[in-house]
Design a protein around this motif. Structure first.
Motif, short mmCIF file in Angstrom:
data_model
loop_
_atom_site.label_atom_id
_atom_site.label_comp_id
_atom_site.label_asym_id
_atom_site.label_seq_id
_atom_site.Cartn_x
_atom_site.Cartn_y
_atom_site.Cartn_z
N ASP A 80 0.85 -1.19 0.00
CA ASP A 80 0.00 0.00 0.00
C ASP A 80 0.88 1.24 0.00
OD1 ASP A 80 -2.14 1.72 0.14
OD2 ASP A 80 -2.38 1.51 2.31
N THR A 232 4.90 -2.26 -6.78
CA THR A 232 4.33 -2.41 -5.44
C THR A 232 3.99 -3.86 -5.10
OG1 THR A 232 2.13 -1.92 -6.36
CG2 THR A 232 3.37 -0.09 -5.39
N LYS A 249 -3.17 3.47 -8.83
CA LYS A 249 -2.50 2.72 -7.76
C LYS A 249 -2.62 1.22 -8.01
CE LYS A 249 -2.23 2.56 -2.72
NZ LYS A 249 -2.66 3.24 -1.49
N ASN A 250 -1.55 0.50 -7.80
CA ASN A 250 -1.52 -0.96 -7.97
C ASN A 250 -2.09 -1.40 -9.32
OD1 ASN A 250 -0.25 -1.53 -5.53
ND2 ASN A 250 -2.18 -1.64 -4.41
#
Length: 276
Positions: A80, A232, A249-250
């Motif tokens: 995260d 990540t 994100k991700n």
């Protein structure tokens, strides 16, 4: 290598000594002594070279070997980490924006615009002479305009980024460049994301995507699709990353294709060291 040479020498020596004693061959004796001297010199050189290589081994290699013993590589990871978009301020600022995300993950509040200002810049101007492109080497500094697509530019590779990161985390940065993709899983399994250079297709590109630049370092192959993201995580099928270009994100891509893209771009990667 040294042990193999010693074994071979011992075997040859036994055979030749037997021939010398049995047949009293003076020429063989002289040849044997000369050959033995040469092989001894080879062994000494090889031994010294290996010791030098160990002594001069990169920090990243030493750290990775230590961490192999301490960190179990997980089957799947998803960190995260904070996501930071490069747009609209930095159209060509993927590298410093990904660095900002990496530093934030290490607990350092580094602003992308501050990083953009501080990263080493390359002074070369783009020129076309006799149909050839003359420009700078991104290994030596950021090439061109980071703030606009209206003027020439490209980006920067890992060395100047590593140097800049060291200013924020002195003695804590780890250069993973040149290692295998499997080795990137060590810090990832420890909760540390990894900054990398890849391309915007997240796959190995055809030769047509590359052009030759003539630089101060010689000829290099450059693609306009060069990109930087923060890895990540991963699982069996996918690699996950924070993408500064989309602000996602991700985001995920095929791990096999992503690895080939990363290798094609020189296997460039950095992260920060584990907390002691």
């Amino acid at each position: 290598m040294v042990y193999l040479l010693v074994s071979v020498i011992a075997l040859i020596a036994i055979i030749i000594i037997f021939l010398i004693v049995k047949f009293k061959l003076k020429q063989v004796k002289n040849l044997f002594l000369t050959g033995l001297l040469v092989l001894i010199l080879v062994i000494l050189f090889d031994s010294n070279w290996n010791e030098k290589q160990i002594a001069e081994g990169s920090e990243s290699s030493i750290i990775s070997q230590a961490e192999y013993a301490l960190i179990k590589i997980k089957d799947q990871v998803k960190i995260d980490a904070p996501v930071i978009p490069q747009l609209p301020e930095l159209p060509r600022g993927c590298e410093v924006t990904s660095l900002a995300m990496l530093l934030h993950s290490a607990g350092v509040e580094a602003d992308k615009m501050e990083l953009a200002e501080k990263v080493k810049k390359h002074p070369a101007k783009r020129e076309i002479r006799d149909g050839k492109i003359y420009y700078g080497d991104p290994h030596n500094g950021f090439i061109g305009d980071m703030y606009s697509f209206e003027t020439p530019g490209l980006g920067v590779y890992h060395a100047p980024i590593m140097e800049l990161a060291e200013a924020y985390l002195p003695g804590q940065m780890v250069n993973l460049t040149g290692q295998t993709f499997e080795e990137l899983k060590i810090p990832l399994s420890d909760g540390r994301p990894v900054w990398v250079i890849i391309n915007t297709e997240y796959r190995k590109l055809e030769d047509s995507y590359f052009q030759t630049w003539h630089t101060e370092s010689g000829e290099i192959q450059i693609t306009r699709k060069e990109h930087s993201v923060l890895i990540t995580g991963y699982d069996k099928d996918f690699v996950y990353f924070n993408d500064p270009l989309t602000g996602k994100k991700n985001k995920k891509a095929s791990i096999k294709d992503f690895e080939k893209s990363w290798v094609q771009m020189g296997s460039q990667a950095i992260t920060f060291s584990a907390k002691k």
